[in-house]
Design a protein around this motif. Structure first.
Motif, PDB file in Angstrom:
ATOM      1  N   LYS A 106      43.247  28.273  45.724  1.00  0.00           N
ATOM      2  CA  LYS A 106      43.010  28.813  44.391  1.00  0.00           C
ATOM      3  C   LYS A 106      42.759  30.315  44.377  1.00  0.00           C
ATOM      4  CE  LYS A 106      41.487  24.438  42.466  1.00  0.00           C
ATOM      5  NZ  LYS A 106      40.522  23.740  41.604  1.00  0.00           N
ATOM      6  N   VAL A 107      43.337  31.019  45.341  1.00  0.00           N
ATOM      7  CA  VAL A 107      43.195  32.469  45.376  1.00  0.00           C
ATOM      8  C   VAL A 107      44.575  33.100  45.467  1.00  0.00           C
ATOM      9  CG1 VAL A 107      42.889  32.501  47.885  1.00  0.00           C
ATOM     10  CG2 VAL A 107      42.095  34.435  46.527  1.00  0.00           C
ATOM     11  N   GLU A 108      44.796  34.151  44.660  1.00  0.00           N
ATOM     12  CA  GLU A 108      46.038  34.907  44.710  1.00  0.00           C
ATOM     13  C   GLU A 108      45.723  36.315  45.191  1.00  0.00           C
ATOM     14  OE1 GLU A 108      46.776  33.951  40.445  1.00  0.00           O
ATOM     15  OE2 GLU A 108      48.832  33.652  41.166  1.00  0.00           O
ATOM     16  N   TYR A 109      46.571  36.863  46.030  1.00  0.00           N
ATOM     17  CA  TYR A 109      46.308  38.178  46.604  1.00  0.00           C
ATOM     18  C   TYR A 109      46.806  39.291  45.677  1.00  0.00           C
ATOM     19  CZ  TYR A 109      45.430  35.456  50.828  1.00  0.00           C
ATOM     20  OH  TYR A 109      44.945  34.547  51.738  1.00  0.00           O
ATOM     21  N   VAL A 110      46.258  39.328  44.475  1.00  0.00           N
ATOM     22  CA  VAL A 110      46.572  40.405  43.545  1.00  0.00           C
ATOM     23  C   VAL A 110      45.760  41.635  43.943  1.00  0.00           C
ATOM     24  CG1 VAL A 110      47.197  38.851  41.679  1.00  0.00           C
ATOM     25  CG2 VAL A 110      44.813  39.517  41.961  1.00  0.00           C
ATOM     26  N   ASP A 111      46.040  42.757  43.284  1.00  0.00           N
ATOM     27  CA  ASP A 111      45.445  44.033  43.696  1.00  0.00           C
ATOM     28  C   ASP A 111      43.935  43.974  43.858  1.00  0.00           C
ATOM     29  OD1 ASP A 111      47.922  45.129  43.763  1.00  0.00           O
ATOM     30  OD2 ASP A 111      47.768  46.190  41.854  1.00  0.00           O
ATOM     31  N   GLU A 112      43.248  43.341  42.907  1.00  0.00           N
ATOM     32  CA  GLU A 112      41.791  43.346  42.949  1.00  0.00           C
ATOM     33  C   GLU A 112      41.237  42.482  44.079  1.00  0.00           C
ATOM     34  OE1 GLU A 112      40.002  41.595  39.524  1.00  0.00           O
ATOM     35  OE2 GLU A 112      41.404  39.928  39.452  1.00  0.00           O
ATOM     36  N   LEU A 113      42.102  41.665  44.716  1.00  0.00           N
ATOM     37  CA  LEU A 113      41.638  40.761  45.761  1.00  0.00           C
ATOM     38  C   LEU A 113      42.263  41.067  47.126  1.00  0.00           C
ATOM     39  CD1 LEU A 113      41.660  37.404  43.768  1.00  0.00           C
ATOM     40  CD2 LEU A 113      39.697  38.836  44.331  1.00  0.00           C
TER      41      LEU A 113
END
Length: 216
Positions: free
Chosen positions: A116-123
């Motif tokens: 349930k985690v996506e490696y978008v900029d904030e992450l």
């Protein structure tokens, strides 16, 4: 207004982390806002920024509070040269599986971290932590496999690096499949069978006096 005590601050921090676990599990990490977490914790958004720089910082703090089972288990092996490295490796992996299957908090955090985690900029900081955990796990697996082969005086049927990558993929794949459908199979039992077959295929087997105990 009086400043809160250290005990009160710690209690607030833990309440935020508890809320983050549940909201991340429900909505996914990228779709969860800091406002959502503050609201679930019953505190102001400002309280989050008192304890955490951003969502990635909060996420990593949640992960550190509940150590990844495989990461924790692998860090505890390889310290006693008298022990069979293969036995230690099997024990560490199966212990991690038992923790995931039996501990609700570990299972919830692991599910958030893997599904349930996506490696978008904030992450991107979360991605960096995941990558480091992966590198550390494969390194430890490779070392254990190499030492187990040396102890037995027989080469592996694949390079230690390739064997470790395959083993890591096997372990992570089993965990992810079980998290998707826990009722489909018994995690520890299937992991024990698959692990034994994989290691046997590499030309390895536990020493007779140190067979891994059957899964409960």
């Amino acid at each position: 207004m009086a400043r809160c005590t250290k005990e009160e601050a710690l209690a607030t921090r833990n309440r935020l982390l508890d809320a983050a676990e549940h909201v991340f599990a429900e909505k996914g990490v990228s779709r969860t806002s800091l406002h959502d977490i503050a609201e679930a914790a019953g505190v102001s958004r400002g309280a989050i920024y008192w304890h955490f720089k951003n969502k990635a910082d909060l996420f990593n703090a949640m992960m550190e509070r509940t150590t990844w089972p495989l990461e924790d288990s692998l860090h505890q092996i390889g310290h006693d040269p008298a022990l069979d490295p293969l036995h230690e490796l099997q024990r560490a992996i199966l212990d991690a599986m038992r923790k995931i299957a039996s501990d609700e908090r570990i299972r919830r955090v692991f599910e958030v971290a893997t599904l349930k985690v996506e490696y978008v900029d904030e992450l991107l900081a979360v991605k960096a932590r995941h990558l480091q955990c992966y590198v550390d796990a494969v390194f430890q697996m490779e070392r254990s496999l190499r030492e187990a082969a040396a102890r037995r005086g027989a080469p592996l049927r694949a390079s230690p690096s390739m064997a470790a990558q395959g083993l890591h993929a096997l372990v992570v794949g089993l965990i992810n499949s079980w998290l998707l459908a826990p009722e489909a199979f018994e995690l520890v039992g299937v992991a024990e069978m698959a692990l034994g077959a994989y290691l046997e295929g590499l030309g390895l087997a536990p020493e007779p006096e140190q067979q891994v105990a059957p899964a409960q």
